[in-house]
Motif scaffolding. Structure first.
Motif, PDB file in Angstrom:
ATOM      1  N   GLU A  80      30.891  34.074  31.714  1.00  0.00           N
ATOM      2  CA  GLU A  80      30.095  35.222  31.273  1.00  0.00           C
ATOM      3  C   GLU A  80      29.760  35.130  29.786  1.00  0.00           C
ATOM      4  O   GLU A  80      28.813  35.729  29.317  1.00  0.00           O
ATOM      5  CB  GLU A  80      30.839  36.535  31.539  1.00  0.00           C
ATOM      6  CG  GLU A  80      30.852  36.943  33.001  1.00  0.00           C
ATOM      7  CD  GLU A  80      31.917  36.216  33.793  1.00  0.00           C
ATOM      8  OE1 GLU A  80      32.681  35.425  33.192  1.00  0.00           O
ATOM      9  OE2 GLU A  80      31.969  36.416  35.012  1.00  0.00           O
ATOM     10  N   ILE A 124      41.970  42.447  44.335  1.00  0.00           N
ATOM     11  CA  ILE A 124      40.981  41.743  43.523  1.00  0.00           C
ATOM     12  C   ILE A 124      40.107  40.892  44.423  1.00  0.00           C
ATOM     13  O   ILE A 124      40.602  40.187  45.296  1.00  0.00           O
ATOM     14  CB  ILE A 124      41.637  40.912  42.392  1.00  0.00           C
ATOM     15  CG1 ILE A 124      40.579  40.372  41.435  1.00  0.00           C
ATOM     16  CG2 ILE A 124      42.521  39.802  42.941  1.00  0.00           C
ATOM     17  CD1 ILE A 124      41.055  40.185  40.033  1.00  0.00           C
ATOM     18  N   HIS A 126      37.631  38.136  43.936  1.00  0.00           N
ATOM     19  CA  HIS A 126      37.018  37.185  43.003  1.00  0.00           C
ATOM     20  C   HIS A 126      35.585  36.852  43.409  1.00  0.00           C
ATOM     21  O   HIS A 126      34.716  36.698  42.553  1.00  0.00           O
ATOM     22  CB  HIS A 126      37.857  35.899  42.936  1.00  0.00           C
ATOM     23  CG  HIS A 126      39.197  36.117  42.302  1.00  0.00           C
ATOM     24  ND1 HIS A 126      40.372  36.067  43.018  1.00  0.00           N
ATOM     25  CD2 HIS A 126      39.544  36.408  41.021  1.00  0.00           C
ATOM     26  CE1 HIS A 126      41.376  36.308  42.199  1.00  0.00           C
ATOM     27  NE2 HIS A 126      40.913  36.516  40.984  1.00  0.00           N
ATOM     28  N   GLY A 129      33.503  39.989  42.508  1.00  0.00           N
ATOM     29  CA  GLY A 129      33.511  40.382  41.098  1.00  0.00           C
ATOM     30  C   GLY A 129      34.061  41.764  40.795  1.00  0.00           C
ATOM     31  O   GLY A 129      33.635  42.401  39.841  1.00  0.00           O
ATOM     32  N   PHE A 130      35.034  42.254  41.602  1.00  0.00           N
ATOM     33  CA  PHE A 130      35.628  43.547  41.282  1.00  0.00           C
ATOM     34  C   PHE A 130      37.064  43.598  41.789  1.00  0.00           C
ATOM     35  O   PHE A 130      37.524  42.720  42.519  1.00  0.00           O
ATOM     36  CB  PHE A 130      34.810  44.707  41.873  1.00  0.00           C
ATOM     37  CG  PHE A 130      34.972  44.875  43.365  1.00  0.00           C
ATOM     38  CD1 PHE A 130      35.957  45.707  43.877  1.00  0.00           C
ATOM     39  CD2 PHE A 130      34.138  44.201  44.256  1.00  0.00           C
ATOM     40  CE1 PHE A 130      36.106  45.871  45.252  1.00  0.00           C
ATOM     41  CE2 PHE A 130      34.278  44.362  45.631  1.00  0.00           C
ATOM     42  CZ  PHE A 130      35.269  45.199  46.123  1.00  0.00           C
ATOM     43  N   HIS A 144      35.245  46.126  37.197  1.00  0.00           N
ATOM     44  CA  HIS A 144      34.287  45.048  37.430  1.00  0.00           C
ATOM     45  C   HIS A 144      34.673  43.846  36.579  1.00  0.00           C
ATOM     46  O   HIS A 144      35.352  43.992  35.565  1.00  0.00           O
ATOM     47  CB  HIS A 144      32.877  45.537  37.052  1.00  0.00           C
ATOM     48  CG  HIS A 144      31.788  44.576  37.433  1.00  0.00           C
ATOM     49  ND1 HIS A 144      31.324  43.615  36.570  1.00  0.00           N
ATOM     50  CD2 HIS A 144      31.102  44.426  38.592  1.00  0.00           C
ATOM     51  CE1 HIS A 144      30.375  42.913  37.174  1.00  0.00           C
ATOM     52  NE2 HIS A 144      30.227  43.382  38.397  1.00  0.00           N
ATOM     53  N   ARG A 145      34.262  42.651  36.986  1.00  0.00           N
ATOM     54  CA  ARG A 145      34.611  41.443  36.230  1.00  0.00           C
ATOM     55  C   ARG A 145      34.174  41.541  34.769  1.00  0.00           C
ATOM     56  O   ARG A 145      34.839  41.017  33.877  1.00  0.00           O
ATOM     57  CB  ARG A 145      34.028  40.191  36.883  1.00  0.00           C
ATOM     58  CG  ARG A 145      32.532  40.053  36.812  1.00  0.00           C
ATOM     59  CD  ARG A 145      32.041  38.627  37.079  1.00  0.00           C
ATOM     60  NE  ARG A 145      32.596  37.977  38.238  1.00  0.00           N
ATOM     61  CZ  ARG A 145      33.391  36.884  38.180  1.00  0.00           C
ATOM     62  NH1 ARG A 145      33.734  36.364  37.018  1.00  0.00           N
ATOM     63  NH2 ARG A 145      33.837  36.333  39.277  1.00  0.00           N
ATOM     64  N   ASN A 146      33.081  42.248  34.478  1.00  0.00           N
ATOM     65  CA  ASN A 146      32.587  42.345  33.098  1.00  0.00           C
ATOM     66  C   ASN A 146      33.466  43.213  32.206  1.00  0.00           C
ATOM     67  O   ASN A 146      33.300  43.207  30.984  1.00  0.00           O
ATOM     68  CB  ASN A 146      31.153  42.883  33.080  1.00  0.00           C
ATOM     69  CG  ASN A 146      30.173  41.885  33.664  1.00  0.00           C
ATOM     70  OD1 ASN A 146      30.470  40.714  33.788  1.00  0.00           O
ATOM     71  ND2 ASN A 146      29.005  42.356  34.038  1.00  0.00           N
ATOM     72  N   VAL A 148      36.736  42.863  31.990  1.00  0.00           N
ATOM     73  CA  VAL A 148      37.953  42.118  31.646  1.00  0.00           C
ATOM     74  C   VAL A 148      37.781  41.423  30.296  1.00  0.00           C
ATOM     75  O   VAL A 148      36.827  40.679  30.085  1.00  0.00           O
ATOM     76  CB  VAL A 148      38.297  41.089  32.745  1.00  0.00           C
ATOM     77  CG1 VAL A 148      39.540  40.292  32.367  1.00  0.00           C
ATOM     78  CG2 VAL A 148      38.508  41.793  34.081  1.00  0.00           C
ATOM     79  N   SER A 152      40.088  35.374  31.634  1.00  0.00           N
ATOM     80  CA  SER A 152      39.090  35.280  32.691  1.00  0.00           C
ATOM     81  C   SER A 152      39.421  36.187  33.867  1.00  0.00           C
ATOM     82  O   SER A 152      40.571  36.264  34.308  1.00  0.00           O
ATOM     83  CB  SER A 152      39.007  33.832  33.175  1.00  0.00           C
ATOM     84  OG  SER A 152      38.227  33.744  34.339  1.00  0.00           O
ATOM     85  N   PHE A 153      38.419  36.852  34.370  1.00  0.00           N
ATOM     86  CA  PHE A 153      38.558  37.654  35.587  1.00  0.00           C
ATOM     87  C   PHE A 153      39.115  36.792  36.722  1.00  0.00           C
ATOM     88  O   PHE A 153      39.955  37.219  37.500  1.00  0.00           O
ATOM     89  CB  PHE A 153      37.189  38.216  35.976  1.00  0.00           C
ATOM     90  CG  PHE A 153      37.151  38.872  37.330  1.00  0.00           C
ATOM     91  CD1 PHE A 153      37.534  40.194  37.489  1.00  0.00           C
ATOM     92  CD2 PHE A 153      36.727  38.162  38.448  1.00  0.00           C
ATOM     93  CE1 PHE A 153      37.501  40.805  38.741  1.00  0.00           C
ATOM     94  CE2 PHE A 153      36.690  38.765  39.694  1.00  0.00           C
ATOM     95  CZ  PHE A 153      37.077  40.083  39.844  1.00  0.00           C
ATOM     96  N   ASP A 154      38.636  35.537  36.795  1.00  0.00           N
ATOM     97  CA  ASP A 154      39.024  34.659  37.902  1.00  0.00           C
ATOM     98  C   ASP A 154      40.498  34.265  37.870  1.00  0.00           C
ATOM     99  O   ASP A 154      41.035  33.777  38.857  1.00  0.00           O
ATOM    100  CB  ASP A 154      38.145  33.409  37.920  1.00  0.00           C
ATOM    101  CG  ASP A 154      36.694  33.756  38.217  1.00  0.00           C
ATOM    102  OD1 ASP A 154      36.454  34.618  39.076  1.00  0.00           O
ATOM    103  OD2 ASP A 154      35.801  33.181  37.567  1.00  0.00           O
TER     104      ASP A 154
END
Length: 197
Positions: A80, A124, A126, A129-130, A144-146, A148, A152-154
């Motif tokens: 991102e 989660i 992956h 994305g949430f 949401h992943r954004n 974090v 990394s969200f992942d």
């Protein structure tokens, strides 16, 4: 802020859009403390790759009485951060957390697990994305992943402990986190099991 915001770009083409975003985010920091004396923001693209594009590094230095708070986001593995707006937003979200901590310290409000709301990831997705977090005050919070920062969200997994900021005003899907950051282990004993929305 006592002095104007200082902004510098390295290996990045300065744009009016990013300059405006930095000034807007810097002004928002003042709602966490009116004692900020200066703010320096450094934006650079340290690595260039034709496949991945630029992964931006954003460093923010904020001076407050008796201290300097520094946040450096150079997570070159976070896809991102190929988007400069996201990298800037994440860096300022992390600085907001640092300012809150500093303010709590000088006001003598530092206690164990005081300040930031904490919780554990209970779900989660992956691929979508949430995820969802159960907080220490027994609320189920969507993220949401954004949202974090600091990682990394992942890399997040169920049962990871996090600290979070919940948006004011509920979204159509219920309470939502604007900022999520993974932290170390903590004591976490929810009194009741919340129902799902």
């Amino acid at each position: 802020m006592q002095t104007p915001i200082e902004l510098s770009f390295q290996h990045v083409e300065p744009s009016e859009e990013i300059k405006a975003l930095v000034h807007e985010k810097a002004e928002q920091l003042e709602k966490f403390s009116d004692r900020i004396t200066s703010c320096h923001v450094y934006i650079r693209a340290p690595h260039k790759s034709q496949r991945k594009g630029n992964l931006y590094e954003v460093t923010i230095e904020v001076r407050v009485p008796g201290n300097e708070l520094v946040v450096r986001h150079d997570q070159n593995d976070v896809a991102e951060h190929e988007h400069l707006r996201v990298a800037v937003r994440d860096a300022f979200a992390a600085m907001a957390i640092e300012l809150k901590r500093w303010k709590n310290q000088i006001e003598g409000n530092v206690k164990t697990h005081d300040g930031m709301l904490q919780g554990k990831i209970v779900e989660i997705r992956h691929d979508e994305g949430f995820g969802q977090i159960i907080t220490t005050d027994n609320r189920m919070i969507y993220f949401h992943r954004n949202s974090v920062v600091d990682g990394s969200f992942d890399e997040l997994q169920p049962r990871d402990t996090v600290e979070l900021v919940v948006q004011t005003g509920e979204s159509p899907i219920g309470p939502q986190a604007s900022t999520v950051r993974r932290i170390g282990t903590m004591e976490f004993v929810p009194e009741t099991k919340p129902g799902r929305r």
